[in-house]
Write an enzyme that holds these catalytic residues in place. Structure first.
Site, PDB file in Angstrom:
ATOM      1  N   GLU A 210     -14.465  49.181  63.511  1.00 54.29           N
ATOM      2  CA  GLU A 210     -14.590  49.838  64.813  1.00 54.29           C
ATOM      3  C   GLU A 210     -14.696  48.741  65.858  1.00 54.29           C
ATOM      4  O   GLU A 210     -15.757  48.141  66.039  1.00 54.29           O
ATOM      5  CB  GLU A 210     -15.828  50.746  64.835  1.00 54.29           C
ATOM      6  CG  GLU A 210     -15.756  51.904  63.856  1.00 54.29           C
ATOM      7  CD  GLU A 210     -14.729  52.948  64.256  1.00 54.29           C
ATOM      8  OE1 GLU A 210     -14.266  52.919  65.406  1.00 54.29           O
ATOM      9  OE2 GLU A 210     -14.388  53.794  63.413  1.00 54.29           O
ATOM     10  N   CYS A 244     -17.813  49.984  74.111  1.00 52.09           N
ATOM     11  CA  CYS A 244     -16.493  49.658  73.558  1.00 52.09           C
ATOM     12  C   CYS A 244     -15.390  50.563  74.092  1.00 52.09           C
ATOM     13  O   CYS A 244     -14.219  50.187  74.085  1.00 52.09           O
ATOM     14  CB  CYS A 244     -16.524  49.700  72.035  1.00 52.09           C
ATOM     15  SG  CYS A 244     -16.946  51.325  71.347  1.00 52.09           S
TER      16      CYS A 244
END
Length: 479
Positions: A210, A244
């Site tokens: 991720e 993110c």
């Protein structure tokens, strides 16, 4: 034997006892985890305040409420997720049992990140527990206070043999990566991800990565600009931009740039007052190294809003940059901070081209009232996820897979996707030692005469098997 190796060995021995395979045991552990999240709110909030300047109200909003929802979902549907899944049958298996049986992988390594240290560390752990795995939990050393809370308190609630917490920095992580795992789940940056993949390759260990990237935000002329900029400002400056999936930069028509700047400036004031530095809801950069990195990204760009900073407090105010060029320093890497560049494009065509010339981002944001444009941008670009007319919110939808593509990552989680990602979906075919006549055509010798003979024994074959043999014979004779 190192501390890290001992933790992994204990976890594997605990897994081999088989206790984590029991659905009742998994549910008990998930409920214990839920109890931890609810009972230890104060300790969790205190650690986040020290690490990131996170407000007390921001802790449930950005960390624990989502975890509670994920745990409750897993508890509710675990029996359904773990049950055998029937699949369609072929003409050769019509009388057999054919299904998929999810089974645990084994020992999973979960390496968390520092920006949302609970959400992105405990989130994957929920999937690991639900799938019946053991899991070694490695919180980020950068969020050191939160890491300490995990180390001290999680073992009071979870099976400490199956789910050990291993703390430390680079040296400890390197030692962990020397061990054999059945899956590695990493949240962080691409540089470290390459190191993890290299270590995993030595044991042929699958990985979920991720990561992040520069998530574009396109604002079309045809939209409510006030609402769009309000949602963009929230998505960008939450957690001081250290997200993110934060909008990394804005693409808009040159005629819109001044209005976009004014609207974002107004929302910064609405959200964080005239002085964000004194606002409890505006956080801090995680450490001085990242502070200096972000300040260096400002070089060569024009500040339209903000820019205030204080290195002693790791404070950088909400900042907007105007007339940014594609080759500007701020456009060469993921920003991961409260700097918002605006680049101008003349059309949606140019925006799509700009996006496609770069690495695939973790998220793509589109603000427009034109549904055809939304569908077109989805069709003509690639990203981990897409959100139209909002930011960040897809992360909260458990029925959507969350993950990247290309440089923004691989694999996904949340809800059932997390369960499946950390399970082996085992294909099962159960036949009986009967009806051997059906199998004669697969045994040698494979001759046309044999198949024609079998074809005449119609009582042993259903019509579609007879058709199959007939076609085989026709093709065989044509060779």
């Amino acid at each position: 034997m190192s501390r890290e190796q001992k933790a992994v060995d204990r976890a594997r021995k605990a897994f081999l006892t088989g206790r984590s395979k029991s659905l009742e045991y998994r549910i008990t552990q998930l409920k214990n985890l839920l109890r931890f999240v609810r009972e230890r709110q104060n300790e969790i909030a205190e650690g986040l305040k020290k690490d990131l300047g996170r407000s007390e109200g921001g802790t449930p909003l950005y960390e624990t409420l989502g975890l509670e929802s994920e745990i409750n979902l897993a508890v509710k549907y675990l029996k359904e997720w773990a049950a055998p899944r029937p699949v369609s049958k072929s003409m050769m298996t019509i009388s057999d049992q054919v299904y998929i049986q999810p089974e645990p992988l084994g020992v999973v390594l979960v390496i968390g990140a520092w920006n949302y240290p609970w959400a992105v560390t405990i989130g994957p752990l929920i999937g690991a527990i639900a799938a019946g795995n053991a899991a070694v939990i490695k919180p980020s050393e950068v969020s050191s206070h939160t890491s300490k809370v995990m180390e001290d308190l999680l073992p009071l609630y979870l099976d400490k043999e199956l789910y050990p917490v291993v703390t430390g920095g680079v040296t400890e992580t390197q030692e962990l990566l020397k061990q054999r795992f059945d899956h590695i789940f990493y949240t962080g940056n691409g540089t470290v991800a390459k190191i993890i993949m290299e270590a995993a390759a030595k044991h042929l260990t699958p990985t979920t990565l991720e990561l992040g990237g520069k998530s574009p935000c396109y604002i079309d002329n045809n939209c409510d600009l006030a609402i769009a900029c309000r949602r963009i400002a929230w998505g960008k400056y939450s957690n001081c931009g250290q997200t993110c999936i934060a909008p990394d930069y804005i693409l808009c028509d040159p005629s819109m740039q001044d209005r976009v700047i004014e609207e974002i400036k107004k929302n910064i004031k609405d959200f964080y007052t005239e002085d964000p530095k004194k606002c409890m809801d505006y956080g801090r950069i995680i450490n001085q190294r990242h502070f200096k990195r972000l300040m260096a990204l400002l070089e060569g760009s024009t500040i339209a809003v903000g820019g205030e900073n204080d290195e002693s407090e790791c404070y950088i105010g909400p900042t907007v940059l105007r007339d940014v060029k594609p080759d500007a320093k701020v456009m060469q890497e993921e920003i991961f901070g409260p700097l918002l560049p605006i680049l101008t494009v003349s059309s949606a065509d140019e925006a799509i081209k700009f996006i496609n010339q770069r690495e695939k981002p973790l998220a793509l944001y589109i603000f427009t009232s034109d549904n055809k444009l939304i569908k077109r941008m989805i069709a003509e670009t690639s990203s981990g996820g897409v959100v139209a007319n909002d930011c960040l919110m897809h992360f909260s939808v458990s029925s959507l897979p969350f993950g990247g593509v290309g440089n923004s990552g691989m694999g996904h989680y949340h809800g059932k996707y997390g369960f499946d990602n950390l399970s082996h979906l085992r294909g099962c075919l159960i036949k009986q030692l009967k009806m051997e006549g059906v199998n004669k055509m697969r045994y040698p010798p494979h001759t046309a005469d044999k198949f024609l003979k079998l074809l005449n024994h119609t009582s042993e074959f259903s019509f579609f098997i007879r058709d199959f043999i007939h076609l085989f014979c026709v093709k065989y004779r044509s060779l």
